[in-house]
Motif scaffolding. Sequence first.
Motif, PDB file in Angstrom:
ATOM      1  N   ASP A 144     102.064  66.248  22.322  1.00 31.20           N
ATOM      2  CA  ASP A 144     102.026  67.664  22.732  1.00 31.20           C
ATOM      3  C   ASP A 144     102.287  68.642  21.596  1.00 31.20           C
ATOM      4  O   ASP A 144     101.635  69.676  21.489  1.00 31.20           O
ATOM      5  CB  ASP A 144     103.097  67.951  23.795  1.00 31.20           C
ATOM      6  CG  ASP A 144     102.898  67.175  25.068  1.00 31.20           C
ATOM      7  OD1 ASP A 144     102.733  65.943  24.990  1.00 31.20           O
ATOM      8  OD2 ASP A 144     102.912  67.807  26.140  1.00 31.20           O
ATOM      9  N   ASN A 145     103.310  68.345  20.778  1.00 32.01           N
ATOM     10  CA  ASN A 145     103.748  69.327  19.781  1.00 32.01           C
ATOM     11  C   ASN A 145     103.141  69.103  18.402  1.00 32.01           C
ATOM     12  O   ASN A 145     103.584  69.706  17.427  1.00 32.01           O
ATOM     13  CB  ASN A 145     105.281  69.298  19.668  1.00 32.01           C
ATOM     14  CG  ASN A 145     105.925  69.665  20.992  1.00 32.01           C
ATOM     15  OD1 ASN A 145     105.361  70.447  21.762  1.00 32.01           O
ATOM     16  ND2 ASN A 145     107.076  69.090  21.285  1.00 32.01           N
ATOM     17  N   ALA A 146     102.137  68.234  18.318  1.00 28.52           N
ATOM     18  CA  ALA A 146     101.570  67.921  16.998  1.00 28.52           C
ATOM     19  C   ALA A 146     100.796  69.120  16.451  1.00 28.52           C
ATOM     20  O   ALA A 146      99.949  69.690  17.141  1.00 28.52           O
ATOM     21  CB  ALA A 146     100.649  66.712  17.113  1.00 28.52           C
ATOM     22  N   VAL A 147     101.123  69.514  15.216  1.00 29.08           N
ATOM     23  CA  VAL A 147     100.383  70.610  14.578  1.00 29.08           C
ATOM     24  C   VAL A 147      99.717  70.154  13.281  1.00 29.08           C
ATOM     25  O   VAL A 147      98.874  70.852  12.733  1.00 29.08           O
ATOM     26  CB  VAL A 147     101.290  71.843  14.300  1.00 29.08           C
ATOM     27  CG1 VAL A 147     101.762  72.477  15.587  1.00 29.08           C
ATOM     28  CG2 VAL A 147     102.466  71.481  13.408  1.00 29.08           C
ATOM     29  N   SER A 148     100.134  68.996  12.753  1.00 27.08           N
ATOM     30  CA  SER A 148      99.479  68.492  11.541  1.00 27.08           C
ATOM     31  C   SER A 148      99.500  66.966  11.569  1.00 27.08           C
ATOM     32  O   SER A 148     100.288  66.366  12.312  1.00 27.08           O
ATOM     33  CB  SER A 148     100.201  68.996  10.286  1.00 27.08           C
ATOM     34  OG  SER A 148     101.528  68.523  10.297  1.00 27.08           O
ATOM     35  N   SER A 149      98.631  66.361  10.767  1.00 30.50           N
ATOM     36  CA  SER A 149      98.506  64.898  10.794  1.00 30.50           C
ATOM     37  C   SER A 149      98.274  64.364   9.391  1.00 30.50           C
ATOM     38  O   SER A 149      97.719  65.061   8.538  1.00 30.50           O
ATOM     39  CB  SER A 149      97.314  64.481  11.664  1.00 30.50           C
ATOM     40  OG  SER A 149      97.433  65.036  12.946  1.00 30.50           O
ATOM     41  N   ILE A 150      98.705  63.132   9.178  1.00 34.02           N
ATOM     42  CA  ILE A 150      98.444  62.436   7.912  1.00 34.02           C
ATOM     43  C   ILE A 150      97.865  61.066   8.267  1.00 34.02           C
ATOM     44  O   ILE A 150      98.366  60.403   9.185  1.00 34.02           O
ATOM     45  CB  ILE A 150      99.751  62.268   7.097  1.00 34.02           C
ATOM     46  CG1 ILE A 150     100.235  63.635   6.601  1.00 34.02           C
ATOM     47  CG2 ILE A 150      99.554  61.308   5.928  1.00 34.02           C
ATOM     48  CD1 ILE A 150     101.549  63.591   5.824  1.00 34.02           C
ATOM     49  N   THR A 151      96.830  60.674   7.537  1.00 31.86           N
ATOM     50  CA  THR A 151      96.205  59.363   7.788  1.00 31.86           C
ATOM     51  C   THR A 151      96.576  58.403   6.663  1.00 31.86           C
ATOM     52  O   THR A 151      96.526  58.774   5.493  1.00 31.86           O
ATOM     53  CB  THR A 151      94.668  59.514   7.835  1.00 31.86           C
ATOM     54  OG1 THR A 151      94.340  60.463   8.844  1.00 31.86           O
ATOM     55  CG2 THR A 151      93.985  58.186   8.148  1.00 31.86           C
ATOM     56  N   HIS A 152      96.965  57.186   7.033  1.00 30.65           N
ATOM     57  CA  HIS A 152      97.209  56.125   6.046  1.00 30.65           C
ATOM     58  C   HIS A 152      96.259  54.968   6.305  1.00 30.65           C
ATOM     59  O   HIS A 152      95.838  54.755   7.440  1.00 30.65           O
ATOM     60  CB  HIS A 152      98.635  55.566   6.186  1.00 30.65           C
ATOM     61  CG  HIS A 152      99.695  56.429   5.587  1.00 30.65           C
ATOM     62  ND1 HIS A 152     100.998  56.012   5.478  1.00 30.65           N
ATOM     63  CD2 HIS A 152      99.662  57.676   5.058  1.00 30.65           C
ATOM     64  CE1 HIS A 152     101.726  56.964   4.920  1.00 30.65           C
ATOM     65  NE2 HIS A 152     100.941  57.987   4.664  1.00 30.65           N
ATOM     66  N   GLY A 153      96.021  54.196   5.255  1.00 30.17           N
ATOM     67  CA  GLY A 153      95.244  52.967   5.417  1.00 30.17           C
ATOM     68  C   GLY A 153      93.757  53.240   5.371  1.00 30.17           C
ATOM     69  O   GLY A 153      93.307  54.329   5.005  1.00 30.17           O
ATOM     70  N   ASP A 154      93.009  52.221   5.777  1.00 31.45           N
ATOM     71  CA  ASP A 154      91.556  52.305   5.727  1.00 31.45           C
ATOM     72  C   ASP A 154      91.042  52.141   7.148  1.00 31.45           C
ATOM     73  O   ASP A 154      90.585  51.076   7.552  1.00 31.45           O
ATOM     74  CB  ASP A 154      91.036  51.188   4.803  1.00 31.45           C
ATOM     75  CG  ASP A 154      89.537  51.299   4.586  1.00 31.45           C
ATOM     76  OD1 ASP A 154      88.928  52.247   5.134  1.00 31.45           O
ATOM     77  OD2 ASP A 154      88.988  50.441   3.881  1.00 31.45           O
ATOM     78  N   ILE A 155      91.171  53.228   7.911  1.00 30.69           N
ATOM     79  CA  ILE A 155      90.850  53.164   9.341  1.00 30.69           C
ATOM     80  C   ILE A 155      89.397  52.726   9.535  1.00 30.69           C
ATOM     81  O   ILE A 155      89.097  51.941  10.437  1.00 30.69           O
ATOM     82  CB  ILE A 155      91.081  54.541  10.001  1.00 30.69           C
ATOM     83  CG1 ILE A 155      92.564  54.908   9.933  1.00 30.69           C
ATOM     84  CG2 ILE A 155      90.551  54.559  11.420  1.00 30.69           C
ATOM     85  CD1 ILE A 155      93.399  54.554  11.112  1.00 30.69           C
ATOM     86  N   GLU A 156      88.502  53.228   8.697  1.00 28.42           N
ATOM     87  CA  GLU A 156      87.083  52.883   8.889  1.00 28.42           C
ATOM     88  C   GLU A 156      86.866  51.382   8.779  1.00 28.42           C
ATOM     89  O   GLU A 156      85.994  50.818   9.421  1.00 28.42           O
ATOM     90  CB  GLU A 156      86.192  53.619   7.877  1.00 28.42           C
ATOM     91  CG  GLU A 156      86.039  55.101   8.170  1.00 28.42           C
ATOM     92  CD  GLU A 156      85.773  55.415   9.645  1.00 28.42           C
ATOM     93  OE1 GLU A 156      84.936  54.744  10.271  1.00 28.42           O
ATOM     94  OE2 GLU A 156      86.430  56.321  10.190  1.00 28.42           O
ATOM     95  N   ASN A 157      87.695  50.727   7.965  1.00 29.20           N
ATOM     96  CA  ASN A 157      87.560  49.272   7.854  1.00 29.20           C
ATOM     97  C   ASN A 157      88.557  48.539   8.740  1.00 29.20           C
ATOM     98  O   ASN A 157      88.837  47.358   8.538  1.00 29.20           O
ATOM     99  CB  ASN A 157      87.673  48.843   6.396  1.00 29.20           C
ATOM    100  CG  ASN A 157      86.376  49.173   5.667  1.00 29.20           C
ATOM    101  OD1 ASN A 157      85.290  48.867   6.166  1.00 29.20           O
ATOM    102  ND2 ASN A 157      86.483  49.845   4.539  1.00 29.20           N
ATOM    103  N   GLY A 158      89.120  49.252   9.694  1.00 36.08           N
ATOM    104  CA  GLY A 158      89.836  48.556  10.761  1.00 36.08           C
ATOM    105  C   GLY A 158      91.328  48.438  10.636  1.00 36.08           C
ATOM    106  O   GLY A 158      91.951  47.739  11.437  1.00 36.08           O
ATOM    107  N   LYS A 159      91.996  49.106   9.677  1.00 39.39           N
ATOM    108  CA  LYS A 159      93.453  49.046   9.675  1.00 39.39           C
ATOM    109  C   LYS A 159      94.020  50.342   9.111  1.00 39.39           C
ATOM    110  O   LYS A 159      93.685  50.729   7.983  1.00 39.39           O
ATOM    111  CB  LYS A 159      93.957  47.866   8.843  1.00 39.39           C
ATOM    112  CG  LYS A 159      95.469  47.733   8.902  1.00 39.39           C
ATOM    113  CD  LYS A 159      95.975  46.462   8.279  1.00 39.39           C
ATOM    114  CE  LYS A 159      97.508  46.455   8.348  1.00 39.39           C
ATOM    115  NZ  LYS A 159      98.100  45.278   7.765  1.00 39.39           N
ATOM    116  N   GLY A 160      94.852  50.995   9.877  1.00 40.65           N
ATOM    117  CA  GLY A 160      95.447  52.233   9.383  1.00 40.65           C
ATOM    118  C   GLY A 160      96.262  52.925  10.452  1.00 40.65           C
ATOM    119  O   GLY A 160      96.470  52.383  11.546  1.00 40.65           O
TER     120      GLY A 160
END
Length: 406
Positions: A339-355
């Motif tokens: 609900d309160n999320a205003v920003s995000s950070i991505t780690h890992g290699d989601i496109e290749n299946g882990k993150g």
Amino acid sequence: MGKGTLVIGASHAGVQCASALRDAGYAERIILVGEDDALPYHRPPLSKTFICAKVSEEDIELKSHAFYTDEQVELRRGLRADFICREARTVTLSNGETLEYDNLVLATGSRPRLWRKGEMPGNVHVLRTLADARQIVRTLKATDGTVAIVGGGYVGLELAATVRTQFGRDVVIIEASGRLLSRSASPLLSDWVARQHVLAGSRLLLNTPMVGFETSDGVVDAVVLDGQPDVKASVVILGLGIVPNEELALQAGIRCADGIMVDEFCRTDDPCVYAIGDCTRFSVAQVDRMVRLECVQNAHDQARTVAATIAGNPTPYRPVPWFWSDQMGSKLQTVGFLDNAVSSITHGDIENGKGSFFHFDSEKNLCAAETVNNPAIHMQIRRAMAAGKKLEQQRFEHEGKLDLKV
Ligand SMILES: Cc1cc2nc3c(=O)[nH]c(=O)nc-3n(C[C@H](O)[C@H](O)[C@H](O)COP(=O)(O)OP(=O)(O)OC[C@H]3O[C@@H](n4cnc5c(N)ncnc54)[C@H](O)[C@@H]3O)c2cc1C
């Protein structure tokens, strides 16, 4: 001996409540009444491994037969609780029998939302129970052609994945809103999930409300859409969300508002009546609204909360909600509130299946995390959140130096 505890609803919440009561040393009578004929079972595998026969009915039992005998939990299957008399502290069952209680626990769960007035032509299904799952398997085996999944929530998408990858059927996913998982996932995870389904060969129709069915001889042969050509389908599975089973509580005059209202000890407005699991609505500190949590974590944790209260050791429930989903060979896990999320950070290699996607509130503290095939990170975040630890955004800014130690 008193009259003991009567639990209505024998699934994740009800069975866990009975078990936790015995673990807490509760020695009074426990009666567990459930409408389902089957020995209580895990629901999550129904859409994942059960319909493609990777697990059997026995594999998904919540507890073995021996548990109910050994722990002296009187399981009454195939019976519905029809009427509560709060003055007399009794519940009348569908077979006419009347049971007395000192404590009544409502664990009545939820049911699938149906299309309009319950219109269900042949080969149109919902999935909630073992009987539903068996029926879906029978229909899939008896038909060929396209399977339409209406509703892009977790249950619909798990079914879409299983039907596409394990049954090799053409699948069309029809979703009224602009993205999949719009109630339960961030746009980042929604987009990733959508790409996986499209890569697997499913057709995805977003912003596409269904308006009805086309049938012949009472059997579905197309889904009618708003302003678009019909989708021909020999099987339709509706994943339109769930409705809490609150009618029994309402009949007894217990306060409900799209869910049975409970406090942090899972007490209703009657001091002898508690409610747990999918059927409840309650307030939580993290967000500015009353929530209904539709997950196994909540069913189990509320069950333990009630058991502790009844056993004389009340401890308030402070949920850190978490959920998992298996789709397209990937394990998705979510913890916290978005609900309160205003920003995000991505780690890992989601496109290749882990993150992982980490979400932060306006004070730059972690409020939710979504992981893809990253159970270790999910567990560390869960532990930290359960311990009430604040995880500041700066910890996540340099991926190589992520330190989540509590
Ligand atoms: C296909 C599927 C997949 C899922 N996957 C996941 C997952 O991966 N992860 C996750 O966390 N959650 C998942 N869920 C959600 C999870 O199963 C629910 O949150 C959980 O079952 C809630 O447990 P409950 O005991 O509160 O309610 P329910 O499981 O709904 O059980 C309530 C029981 O009460 C009975 N009942 C209702 N009224 C009466 C009455 N008057 N008298 C007697 N009995 C009554 C019902 O028959 C039912 O058996 C999934 C659900 C489904 C259907």
